[in-house]
Design an enzyme around this catalytic site. Structure first.
Site, PDB file in Angstrom:
ATOM      1  N   GLU A   1       0.836  -1.209   0.000  1.00  0.00           N
ATOM      2  CA  GLU A   1       0.000   0.000   0.000  1.00  0.00           C
ATOM      3  C   GLU A   1       0.866   1.252   0.000  1.00  0.00           C
ATOM      4  O   GLU A   1       0.665   2.180  -0.788  1.00  0.00           O
ATOM      5  CB  GLU A   1      -0.910   0.003   1.223  1.00  0.00           C
ATOM      6  CG  GLU A   1      -1.682   1.287   1.442  1.00  0.00           C
ATOM      7  CD  GLU A   1      -2.255   1.382   2.837  1.00  0.00           C
ATOM      8  OE1 GLU A   1      -1.651   2.109   3.664  1.00  0.00           O
ATOM      9  OE2 GLU A   1      -3.291   0.751   3.107  1.00  0.00           O
TER      10      GLU A   1
ATOM     11  N   ASP B   1      -5.931  -3.555  -3.305  1.00  0.00           N
ATOM     12  CA  ASP B   1      -6.003  -2.098  -3.424  1.00  0.00           C
ATOM     13  C   ASP B   1      -4.636  -1.524  -3.787  1.00  0.00           C
ATOM     14  O   ASP B   1      -4.524  -0.619  -4.613  1.00  0.00           O
ATOM     15  CB  ASP B   1      -6.537  -1.473  -2.139  1.00  0.00           C
ATOM     16  CG  ASP B   1      -5.649  -1.705  -0.925  1.00  0.00           C
ATOM     17  OD1 ASP B   1      -4.997  -2.770  -0.859  1.00  0.00           O
ATOM     18  OD2 ASP B   1      -5.612  -0.838  -0.032  1.00  0.00           O
TER      19      ASP B   1
END
Length: 370
Positions: A59, A120
Site C-alpha cells: 500500500e 487495493d
C-alpha cells in the site's frame, strides 16, 4: 533560481515587494517533500516507523508511486517501482503479485513477512504505471501496468453468485464456503473506471459491481470497514461488530467518492448517497473515529487526517472551511504514516493535482512550484 532572482529584481524596480508573484508552495508540495525525505529510503522503500518491525506495505509503495507521479518526480518513481518489483514481486510484476508486507523478521533478518497480496495496492500500482506511461511517454510503464492488470484479473477477481465479477481484497483467504469477504475502500471508482477503459473484461463488470457494492453495503450512508457477500442470501452482511465499524479503512470510501468528477458515471448518485455522513462533522471539523454502520452510533474523535479525507466530498459546502482548517493541522511526523498519506491525497486533490476526467484518466493542473 536565476529566473526567480531576476523576477524579484523586476518587482523591486516596479516598487513591489519581492514576494509578490513568486511561487507559493502548495500543501501537497510541502507534505510530499517531508514524506519523500523522511519516510522513503534512498533505495525507494516506504517505511512505516510506527511499527517496531519498520514495515513496508505494498500500500505504501503504491501511494508513493502515485504521489511521485503527481509531483513529476521520475527518479523517485523509478526507485519506488524497482524496490517494489525486486523485493515484493520476486523481480517480475507481470508474473507475481506483490507481497503486501515486508520488514524485520523475528530472527532479525529483513524480508517478506506475509506473501499474500493486497488488491487495493496492486490497483494503485497498476494505475500509477498506466498513467506514468501515458503522461511521460514511457512504454515500459504502460506494458508493466497492463501485465499487472492481467495478473490481478486472473488471481484476485472472483465471480460472486448473484452479484458478478468483483475484486477480492487479495489472492487468498477471502472466500469461505458461501461468503466472499470484501473491503469497500479497496475499490476507488475512478481507478476501476480507468481499468475498464484499458481492458473491458473483467474490469467493466468490476466497475459496475463497485458502484453497487458501495451503495448496498452502506444502506445508512455509513460504509463498513469490511463486509461479506452472502452467496445464498444474495446480500451483504457484516460478519461481526468490528467489521461493521466505519473507521480507518472506510474513511477512504468517502475520500474516493469525493474525488470523483461530476461527469463520471455514478458520481452524482454516490456523492448524494454518502452526503448524510456530513451530519457527524463537528463545527470544528472533527469527525468520529468510529461509526457503527448498522445503527449510526459514533465513538471517539478521529485524527485530523479524517477531516482531510472528507474535504473532497464536502469542499463545496458549509463544512469546507472547518475541514480545511483541521486538515492543515495534520502533523508531519515520521511515525504517522497513515495520516500522512490521507493528507497527501486530500492536499493533492485540493491543489488541483489529483483530479480525474470522466474516464478515470488524470486531468490535473500542477501548481507552479512543482
Amino acid at each position: 533560481m536565476l529566473k526567480r532572482l531576476l523576477a524579484a529584481l523586476l518587482l523591486l524596480a516596479a516598487g513591489l515587494p519581492a514576494s509578490a508573484g513568486t511561487c507559493q508552495p502548495s500543501a501537497f508540495e510541502a507534505r510530499w517533500k517531508y514524506f519523500s525525505q523522511h519516510l522513503i529510503t534512498d533505495e525507494g522503500r516506504v517505511v512505516d516507523y510506527s511499527d517496531q518491525r519498520q514495515i513496508t506495505t505494498s500500500e505504501g509503495q503504491s501511494y508513493a508511486m502515485l504521489f511521485a507521479l503527481l509531483a513529476g518526480d521520475q527518479p523517485m518513481f523509478r526507485r519506488l517501482l524497482a524496490w517494489t518489483r525486486d523485493n515484493l514481486a520476486q523481480g517480475d510484476l507481470g508474473a507475481h503479485l506483490p507481497a503486501w508486507l515486508w520488514g524485520r523478521q523475528p530472527e532479525g533478518a529483513w524480508g517478506v513477512l506475509d506473501a499474500n497480496s493486497a488488491s487495493d495496492s496492486n490497483a494503485w500500482i497498476a494505475y500509477a504505471l498506466l498513467e506514468a506511461g501515458r503522461l511521460w511517454k514511457q512504454r515500459e510503464y504502460t506494458v508493466a501496468g497492463h501485465l499487472l492488470l492481467q495478473r490481478m484479473g486472473k488471481e484476485e477477481v472472483a465471480d460472486l453468485p448473484g452479484f458478478g465479477a468483483m475484486l477480492l481484497p487479495g489472492r487468498q483467504g477471502f472466500v469461505h464456503e458461501d461468503q466472499w469477504r470484501l473491503n469497500p475502500s479497496y475499490l476507488p471508482p475512478m481507478v476501476m473506471e480507468r481499468f475498464a477503459q484499458e481492458a473491458s473484461q473483467p474490469w467493466a463488470q468490476v466497475l459496475e459491481g463497485t458502484r453497487r457494492l458501495l451503495v448496498e453495503s452502506a444502506p445508512r450512508a455509513v460504509s463498513p470497514d469490511w463486509v461479506d457477500w452472502d452467496g445464498q442470501g444474495r446480500r451483504f452482511v457484516s460478519r461481526d461488530e468490528k467489521d461493521a465499524q466505519s473507521s480507518y479503512d472506510a474513511i477512504r470510501v468517502y475520500l474516493w467518492v469525493g474525488m470523483m468528477p461530476a461527469g463520471m458515471t455514478g458520481a452524482v448518485e454516490l456523492k448524494a448517497h454518502f452526503a448524510p455522513i456530513g451530519q457527524w462533522i463537528g463545527a470544528d471539523g472533527r469527525f468520529p473515529e468510529r461509526i457503527d454502520s448498522r445503527d449510526g452510533t459514533a465513538l471517539g474523535v478521529g485524527p485530523a487526517a479524517f477531516s482531510a479525507a472528507l474535504l473532497p466530498l464536502f469542499a463545496d459546502g458549509d463544512k469546507a472551511r472547518a475541514l480545511r482548517t483541521r486538515a492543515a493541522g495534520v502533523p508531519m511526523e515520521r511515525d504517522n504514516y497513515y495520516s500522512q498519506v490521507l493528507s497527501l491525497f486530500s492536499a493533492g486533490w485540493d491543489a488541483g493535482l489529483l483530479r480525474f476526467d470522466p474516464h478515470g484518466f488524470l486531468d490535473s493542473q500542477p501548481p507552479p512550484c512543482l
